[in-house]
Scaffold this motif. Structure first.
Motif, mmCIF file in Angstrom:
data_model
loop_
_atom_site.group_PDB
_atom_site.id
_atom_site.type_symbol
_atom_site.label_atom_id
_atom_site.label_comp_id
_atom_site.label_asym_id
_atom_site.label_seq_id
_atom_site.Cartn_x
_atom_site.Cartn_y
_atom_site.Cartn_z
ATOM 1 N N LYS A 1 8.329 1.804 4.431
ATOM 2 C CA LYS A 1 7.387 2.734 5.062
ATOM 3 C C LYS A 1 8.083 4.015 5.481
ATOM 4 C CE LYS A 1 4.511 0.957 8.115
ATOM 5 N NZ LYS A 1 3.888 0.020 9.053
ATOM 6 N N TRP B 1 4.745 -3.677 -5.755
ATOM 7 C CA TRP B 1 5.895 -4.178 -4.975
ATOM 8 C C TRP B 1 7.172 -3.997 -5.775
ATOM 9 C CZ3 TRP B 1 3.348 -9.566 -3.668
ATOM 10 C CH2 TRP B 1 2.249 -9.347 -2.813
ATOM 11 N N ASN C 1 -0.799 2.032 -1.322
ATOM 12 C CA ASN C 1 -0.694 1.052 -0.235
ATOM 13 C C ASN C 1 0.738 0.605 -0.008
ATOM 14 O OD1 ASN C 1 -3.349 0.997 0.490
ATOM 15 N ND2 ASN C 1 -3.883 -0.688 -0.885
ATOM 16 N N ASN C 2 1.596 0.854 -0.988
ATOM 17 C CA ASN C 2 2.981 0.418 -0.862
ATOM 18 C C ASN C 2 3.945 1.604 -0.800
ATOM 19 O OD1 ASN C 2 3.129 -2.701 -1.009
ATOM 20 N ND2 ASN C 2 1.530 -2.110 -2.467
#
Ligand code: SF4
Lengths: 198, 464
Positions: free
Chosen positions: A2, A90, A115-116
Motif C-alpha cells: 500500500k 497479487w 485494488n492491489n
C-alpha cells in the motif's frame, strides 16, 4: 504494497504480446493456496513462460533477462483477459510492478490491479508501439507516470498522453487507501443505514 | 417506474461515492473454503474484526469427499482449505456448518433451504453461482476475494450498478421439459456472453409456474449467459416455500415480511435496458454437445453443421467437437455414455431426486454406467430417505453419496477419466472441468436418469 502514488519514473520491462490472459499471469494450479503472501505469487508470476517444467529458468524470457528492469510492465493489447482470478494482480504486485501500461485492459483485471495498488495505464496503440520501439533500441528508456496530472511520458521521445482513472480510485492510490480503508472510514454511514432499514 | 432490481439496489445504497462506485449494504455473506482464506488473512493483517458476524455463514463444500465424511480428508490441500475455514469461522465468531454436520451442504442449496436467503436481500459469496439465491427475489451475485474481505470488514461492497434485462418465457412447458432445459435453451439463444453486464429478471407464465427448486435451477445458470445475476420476483410459491424455514421470520414478523415482499415487483411501466421474450413451445429436453454451456441442442436435434449455426467462432466450434469426439451434423440420441452425475447447486435438490427416481423406478441401472448421485445437502439427503426415494434408487442399482460439490468441478476425488462421457446435471462443461480430459454433456435430471438406465443418450419422454 500500500504505497502512496504520486509521480513514478522508471525503466520498463517490455512484454510485447497481445491477449496475455490471467492463466498465463498465474497458472490455475496456484489457486489452491490459502495464503496471499506476496513473494509466493510474485515468484510465480508468468510461471510457465519464466521456468521450464523442471524449474530451470527460460533464459530468453524477459523477466530472466538482466537487460530489462524497473517497476513498469509494458504489455500488448488486451492485458489480463480470461478468468477473473485476483491472484493475477497479487502476482504482478508481488513481483514489484507498480504500473502496467497497455493499449487495452480486461475490465475485471483492471479493477483487481487497482485494488492491489498497481496502476493500469491505458494508452493509444501508437503510443504503445513507439514505447516498445524506444525500449528495444535503448533498454534504459524511462517512462514518467504522473498520477496527479494523469499523464504518461515516454522520456526517450518526449511523447506524452493523458490517461483515465475515476476520481475515487485516484484518491485511494494517492493517499495509500484501499477500498476497505475507505469503507471503514464511513462506518457511521453504515450504521445510519442500518438504523433506517431495520 | 422502477424495476425490481432498482428497488432492491436503491434501498441498499449507503452512499454514492463521488466520481466512483456505489457503496452497497450487504444483508448476507456466504463463505466457502476455496475463495475465503486470503480474505481472512487480510483481516488478520489489518487487525480487524467482522462488523456484523451474525450476517455471515460459512461452510465447506467444494473439497468435501462424497464418502467417509466422518474420516479425515485424504488430499492434504483439500484438508488444509477445509480446516482453514473452520479456524477462520471460529476466530471471527461466524456460524460454520462443518463437513458431516447435519446442516452442511453446497452453500447455494443450504442458504435457501434454511431460509437464510430471503426476498429483498442483497446476498454475496465468493462464487459465481451465487446468482442461485436470486430465485428468492433477492439481488445475489458472486464477488472476488478482495470484495469478500470488504464485506467481512464493513458489511458493504463497492459496485458499479449493472444494466437491467428482462427475459420473459411465455406459454406452457411440455411434459418432460424442466427448468434446466429452459436455462440451457436460453444459453443457446443468448450464447455464454449474451447477458454480460446485465442483471436479469426472469418472468412470464413459465417462470411463475416453476416450483422454488426449478427457479433456483434457472437463476443458478444466469452466470452461464454472462449475467452478473438473475432473479425472480417473489410470489405465493416463494412465501409457501419459506414459511417455517429455520431462519425465516416468524409470527408477526412473518406477516410484516410477507406484506413487504409483496411490494417486490417491477412496476408495470418499468423500463429495462433490454427485453427478450421466448415461447415455451420451442423448448424440448436439451443436452450440450460442446465445451461451453451455450453449445446445446434439443435432444432430438442434430449438432449444428456450421459454426455460424452454432453461434460460435469457427475455431472454437471445431476444437469443441474434436475434444468431445463428435461430428458436425451428428445426432446424439443412442450415443453410448460412461458416467452419470446427479447433483451440484444446479440440480442437487429434492425435486431433482424425485425426477430422477420417477424414471428409474422399476428399471435397472445400465450395467457399464458409473452413476454418482450426490444430494446438495444433508437436508436433501434426509428428505430423500423420508420419501423413501433411496429405496427406489437402490432397487434400481443406484447408491446415494454424501453431499458436496463433487463431480461438478472434481476438486475432490470424484473425477471422470479422460475421454469418458459424463451425462451431468451440473452447470459447466468446460474442458477438463469434471477431471482432466473428461467429456461432459449437460442436461436435466430426467435426461440423466434416462441415460443411466439405458446406457445411451435417450429422450426421457419415451420413458415417462
Ligand atoms: S456445485 Fe459446482 S457450481 Fe455449484 S458451487 Fe459447487 S462447484 Fe460451484
Amino acid at each position: 504494497m500500500k504505497q502512496k502514488f504520486n509521480v513514478i519514473t522508471s525503466t520498463c520491462v517490455p512484454l510485447p504480446l497481445e491477449n496475455v490472459d490471467t492463466d498465463q499471469i498465474i497458472p490455475a494450479r496456484f489457486l489452491k493456496a490459502t495464503t496471499r503472501e506476496e513473494s509466493f505469487f510474485g515468484d510465480n508470476l508468468f510461471r510457465d513462460w519464466r521456468y521450464r517444467a523442471d524449474g530451470s529458468p527460460v533464459e530468453d524470457f524477459v523477466l530472466n533477462d538482466p537487460t530489462y528492469s524497473g517497476c513498469i510492465l509494458v504489455a500488448g493489447k488486451n492485458f489480463g483477459s480470461g478468468s477473473s482470478r485476483e491472484h493475477a494482480a497479487w502476482a504482478i504486485a508481488g513481483y514489484g510492478f507498480r504500473v502496467v501500461i497497455s493499449s487495452f485492459f480486461a475490465d475485471i483485471h483492471k479493477n483487481n490491479e487497482l485494488n492491489n495498488f498497481v496502476l493500469p495505464v491505458q494508452v493509444s496503440d501508437d503510443f504503445l508501439e513507439e514505447l516498445f520501439q524506444s525500449i528495444s533500441s535503448n533498454p534504459a528508456t524511462e517512462v514518467e507516470v504522473d498520477l496527479p496530472l494523469q499523464t504518461v511520458t515516454n522520456k526517450a521521445t518526449g511523447r506524452r498522453e493523458q490517461f483515465d482513472i475515476n476520481g475515487y480510485k485516484k484518491h485511494c492510490l494517492m493517499n495509500g487507501l484501499d477500498d476497505i480503508d475507505f469503507l471503514l472510514e464511513n462506518k457511521e454511514k453504515i450504521e445510519q443505514w442500518e438504523q433506517l432499514n431495520r | 417506474m422502477k424495476t425490481l432490481f432498482d428497488k432492491i439496489w436503491d434501498r441498499h445504497v449507503v452512499q454514492q461515492v463521488a466520481d466512483g462506485p456505489t457503496q452497497l449494504y450487504i444483508d448476507r455473506l456466504y463463505c466457502h473454503e476455496v475463495t475465503s482464506p486470503q480474505a481472512f488473512e487480510g483481516m488478520r493483517a489489518r487487525g480487524l474484526r467482522c462488523l456484523r458476524p451474525a450476517q455471515i455463514f460459512c461452510m465447506p463444500d467444494h473439497n468435501t469427499p462424497t464418502h467417509d465424511q466422518d474420516k479425515p480428508i485424504q488430499d492434504p490441500v483439500s484438508a488444509r482449505q477445509v480446516a482453514a475455514l473452520e479456524q477462520n469461522a471460529r476466530d471471527f465468531g461466524l456460524t460454520h456448518y462443518g463437513m458431516f454436520s447435519p446442516d452442511n451442504g453446497i452453500i447455494h442449496v443450504v442458504g435457501p433451504e434454511k431460509g437464510l436467503s430471503l426476498p429483498g436481500m442483497t446476498i454475496v459469496c465468493g462464487d459465481s453461482h451465487t446468482s442461485t439465491h436470486g430465485a428468492m427475489g433477492a439481488v445475489a451475485f458472486g464477488i472476488g476475494t478482495s470484495e469478500v474481505e470488504m464485506v467481512l470488514a464493513s458489511q458493504c461492497i463497492l459496485q458499479q450498478k449493472p444494466k437491467s434485462m428482462r427475459i420473459r418465457i411465455e406459454g406452457r412447458l411440455q411434459q418432460g421439459v424442466t427448468a434446466k432445459d429452459v436455462a440451457l435453451y436460453l444459453m443457446s439463444q443468448l450464447t455464454t456472453s449474451g447477458a454480460t453486464g446485465y442483471f436479469v429478471e426472469y418472468s412470464g407464465e413459465v417462470v411463475r409456474s416453476l416450483s422454488m427448486e426449478g427457479r433456483l435451477t434457472l437463476c443458478n445458470l444466469s452466470i452461464e449467459m454472462g449475467a452478473r445475476g438473475g432473479f425472480i420476483a417473489p410470489d405465493e410459491v416463494t412465501f409457501e416455500y419459506l414459511k417455517d424455514k429455520e431462519y425465516a421470520p416468524k409470527g408477526d414478523d412473518w406477516t410484516k415480511a410477507v406484506a413487504y415482499w409483496k411490494t417486490l415487483q417491477s412496476d408495470p411501466d418499468a423500463v429495462f435496458d433490454r427485453e427478450m421474450v421466448f415461447d415455451a413451445k420451442d423448448i424440448e429436453p436439451r443436452i450440450t454437445y460442446g465445451t461451453n454451456p451455450g453449445m446445446g441442442i434439443g435432444i432430438t436435434e442434430p449438432i449444428p453443421q456450421t459454426a455460424a449455426q452454432a453461434k460460435a467462432p469457427e475455431q472454437g466450434f471445431r476444437k469443441a467437437l474434436d475434444y468431445m469426439g463428435f461430428n458436425a451434423g451428428e445426432r446424439l440420441l443412442g450415443k453410448k455414455i460412461d458416467y452419470v452425475f446427479l447433483g451440484a447447486c444446479t440440480n442437487g435438490r429434492i425435486e431433482d431426486f424425485r425426477a430422477f427416481a420417477s424414471i428409474v423406478r422399476g428399471r435397472k441401472k445400465a450395467p457399464d454406467v458409473v452413476a454418482w448421485l450426490v444430494p446438495g445437502s444433508w437436508a436433501v439427503d434426509r428428505q430423500i430417505r423420508e420419501e423413501r426415494l433411496d429405496q427406489v434408487l437402490q432397487a434400481a442399482g443406484f447408491e446415494i453419496r454424501q453431499p458436496g460439490c463433487s463431480a461438478c468441478l472434481a476438486m475432490n476425488d470424484d473425477k471422470v477419466p479422460a475421454g469418458k462421457y459424463a451425462v451431468s446435471t451440473s452447470n459447466r462443461n468446460f474442458e477438463g472441468r469434471q477431471g482432466p480430459g473428461s467429456r461432459t454433456i449437460l442436461c436435466s435430471p430426467l435426461v440423466a436418469a434416462a441415460a443411466a438406465v439405458t446406457g445411451v443418450i435417450t429422450d426421457p419422454r419415451t420413458l415417462l
